[in-house]
Design a protein around this motif. Structure first.
Motif, PDB file in Angstrom:
ATOM      1  N   VAL A 161      11.031  -1.748   9.603  1.00  0.00           N
ATOM      2  CA  VAL A 161      11.587  -2.015   8.278  1.00  0.00           C
ATOM      3  C   VAL A 161      11.618  -0.715   7.483  1.00  0.00           C
ATOM      4  N   ARG A 162      12.580  -0.607   6.568  1.00  0.00           N
ATOM      5  CA  ARG A 162      12.600   0.520   5.650  1.00  0.00           C
ATOM      6  C   ARG A 162      11.549   0.309   4.561  1.00  0.00           C
ATOM      7  N   LEU A 163      11.180   1.387   3.882  1.00  0.00           N
ATOM      8  CA  LEU A 163      10.096   1.302   2.901  1.00  0.00           C
ATOM      9  C   LEU A 163      10.453   0.396   1.732  1.00  0.00           C
ATOM     10  N   ASP A 164      11.757   0.263   1.425  1.00  0.00           N
ATOM     11  CA  ASP A 164      12.163  -0.611   0.322  1.00  0.00           C
ATOM     12  C   ASP A 164      12.345  -2.053   0.775  1.00  0.00           C
ATOM     13  N   GLY A 165      12.028  -2.354   2.028  1.00  0.00           N
ATOM     14  CA  GLY A 165      12.131  -3.715   2.539  1.00  0.00           C
ATOM     15  C   GLY A 165      13.463  -4.049   3.175  1.00  0.00           C
ATOM     16  N   SER A 166      14.399  -3.128   3.153  1.00  0.00           N
ATOM     17  CA  SER A 166      15.722  -3.389   3.737  1.00  0.00           C
ATOM     18  C   SER A 166      15.716  -3.104   5.229  1.00  0.00           C
ATOM     19  N   ASP A 167      16.767  -3.551   5.888  1.00  0.00           N
ATOM     20  CA  ASP A 167      16.987  -3.279   7.319  1.00  0.00           C
ATOM     21  C   ASP A 167      15.805  -3.716   8.183  1.00  0.00           C
ATOM     22  N   LEU A 168      15.306  -4.906   7.942  1.00  0.00           N
ATOM     23  CA  LEU A 168      14.267  -5.454   8.815  1.00  0.00           C
ATOM     24  C   LEU A 168      14.885  -5.707  10.189  1.00  0.00           C
ATOM     25  N   GLU A 169      14.290  -5.111  11.230  1.00  0.00           N
ATOM     26  CA  GLU A 169      14.838  -5.243  12.576  1.00  0.00           C
ATOM     27  C   GLU A 169      13.783  -5.754  13.541  1.00  0.00           C
ATOM     28  N   HIS A 170      14.185  -6.723  14.357  1.00  0.00           N
ATOM     29  CA  HIS A 170      13.326  -7.248  15.409  1.00  0.00           C
ATOM     30  C   HIS A 170      13.469  -6.364  16.631  1.00  0.00           C
ATOM     31  N   VAL A 171      12.346  -5.796  17.115  1.00  0.00           N
ATOM     32  CA  VAL A 171      12.376  -4.888  18.260  1.00  0.00           C
ATOM     33  C   VAL A 171      12.217  -5.652  19.558  1.00  0.00           C
ATOM     34  N   LEU A 172      11.157  -6.465  19.650  1.00  0.00           N
ATOM     35  CA  LEU A 172      10.955  -7.301  20.835  1.00  0.00           C
ATOM     36  C   LEU A 172       9.925  -8.370  20.540  1.00  0.00           C
ATOM     37  N   THR A 173       9.999  -9.458  21.276  1.00  0.00           N
ATOM     38  CA  THR A 173       9.032 -10.544  21.161  1.00  0.00           C
ATOM     39  C   THR A 173       7.892 -10.297  22.134  1.00  0.00           C
ATOM     40  N   VAL A 174       6.658 -10.378  21.626  1.00  0.00           N
ATOM     41  CA  VAL A 174       5.475 -10.176  22.468  1.00  0.00           C
ATOM     42  C   VAL A 174       5.036 -11.490  23.100  1.00  0.00           C
TER      43      VAL A 174
END
Length: 323
Positions: A161-174
């Motif tokens: 995630v960016r520091l301002d909370g934008s662009d939350l991205e899922h990388v992988l499911t554990v």
């Protein structure tokens, strides 16, 4: 009364947190004094620490020069705690997770010399149980693991995630932390490098990239990186023997720099982290034979802990980091 969210988190702690490796509790023994030398690291270096408090009673983050001067208030919050402080690559900010109430931000980014703090996950209430922080090499994003409730499952995933909370991205499911096979996500931090994101699961160091992950080293239960991104600091365990290794981010030049036996060594160490370029290490040390107090010490990586200097940080502080 506990909310359903808190009940889920309480249950998840038993498997999501893994096995914590800590120093023996012997606070009632006689204090063992030792000579204290002033730390000689460059004045530009600073340390960050949390002022002591009973578990979730308070969260007070401070920074100072390595010689103990220039103390600054970084963050204050009643009824909270944290398990790791992670400075940004340029040393201007520090990120940390908070525990353990719904009303406080899960993730905080604060200036290391004081000022308004950011809460990157404030608009993402679906994320719970955050841990495993790591900065991107450019200092613009954070990597972390978090829990998301999906029906009866509580799924752990790696996110950025960016520091301002934008662009939350899922990388992988554990995986599902409440499933039959515990995930054992043991690390309080991750190491985001140009090769990918290193994190620990079970007894292995894994590298996440391109939506998948692979085991790259066994018997590793913690990973962090120097602020310049050139070195990994690896916490390894073999039976009762604990070790700290350093390695390049491509895992070349890996070498053991610290070892102690939980059942025989005089000294035990916790919270080992590197300075800006990996030339020095910092850790909490205790004389376990005499049951002495904890000291926070720093030493040259190549010379080993015999070259240590005691840092002027409160002994009962639970979390310390270079900045």
């Amino acid at each position: 009364m506990m909310t359903s969210r808190l009940l889920r988190l309480a249950a998840a702690v038993l498997v999501y947190g893994g096995v914590a490796l800590s120093l023996p509790e012997r606070s009632d023994a006689t204090r063992q004094e030792e000579p204290v030398r002033a730390a000689t690291a460059p004045q530009a270096d600073r340390v960050l620490w949390t002022e002591s408090g009973r578990w979730t009673r308070n969260l007070h983050v401070r920074s100072s020069r390595v010689d103990g001067g220039g103390v600054r208030r970084v963050y204050d919050r009643l009824r909270g705690s944290t398990s790791a402080l992670v400075p940004s690559p340029d040393g201007r900010q520090v990120a940390f997770v908070t525990c353990c109430r719904d009303v406080r931000p899960l993730l905080v980014v604060a200036p290391t010399t004081g000022g308004p703090a950011l809460a990157p996950l404030a608009d993402h209430p679906e994320l719970e149980g955050v841990r495993g922080l790591g900065w991107s090499p450019d200092g613009q994003r954070l990597a972390f693991t978090a829990l998301v409730a999906e029906g009866e499952d509580l799924v752990a995933s790696l996110w950025t995630v960016r520091l301002d909370g934008s662009d939350l991205e899922h990388v992988l499911t554990v995986g599902d932390v409440l499933g039959e096979e515990p995930l054992g996500l043991t690390g309080e931090t991750t190491a985001w490098t140009r090769a990918g994101i290193f994190y620990t699961q079970g007894d292995a160091l894994r590298l996440a990239r391109d939506g998948t992950s692979e085991v790259v080293m066994r018997r590793v239960h913690g990973v962090s990186t120097s602020m310049d991104g050139r070195w990994l600091v690896l916490q390894r365990q073999r039976g009762l023997v604990s070790q700290t290794w350093v390695a390049r981010t491509d895992l070349s030049r890996a070498r053991k720099v610290l070892q102690w036996d939980l059942d025989g060594s005089r000294w035990a160490y916790r919270g080992v982290v590197a300075n800006r370029d990996g030339s020095r290490l910092l850790a909490q040390r205790q004389d376990v034979r005499a049951g002495g107090p904890h000291h926070w010490i720093a030493w040259d990586t190549t010379n080993g802990p015999r070259s240590h200097e005691v840092l002027p940080v409160p002994e009962d502080t639970s979390v310390v980091a270079w900045q």
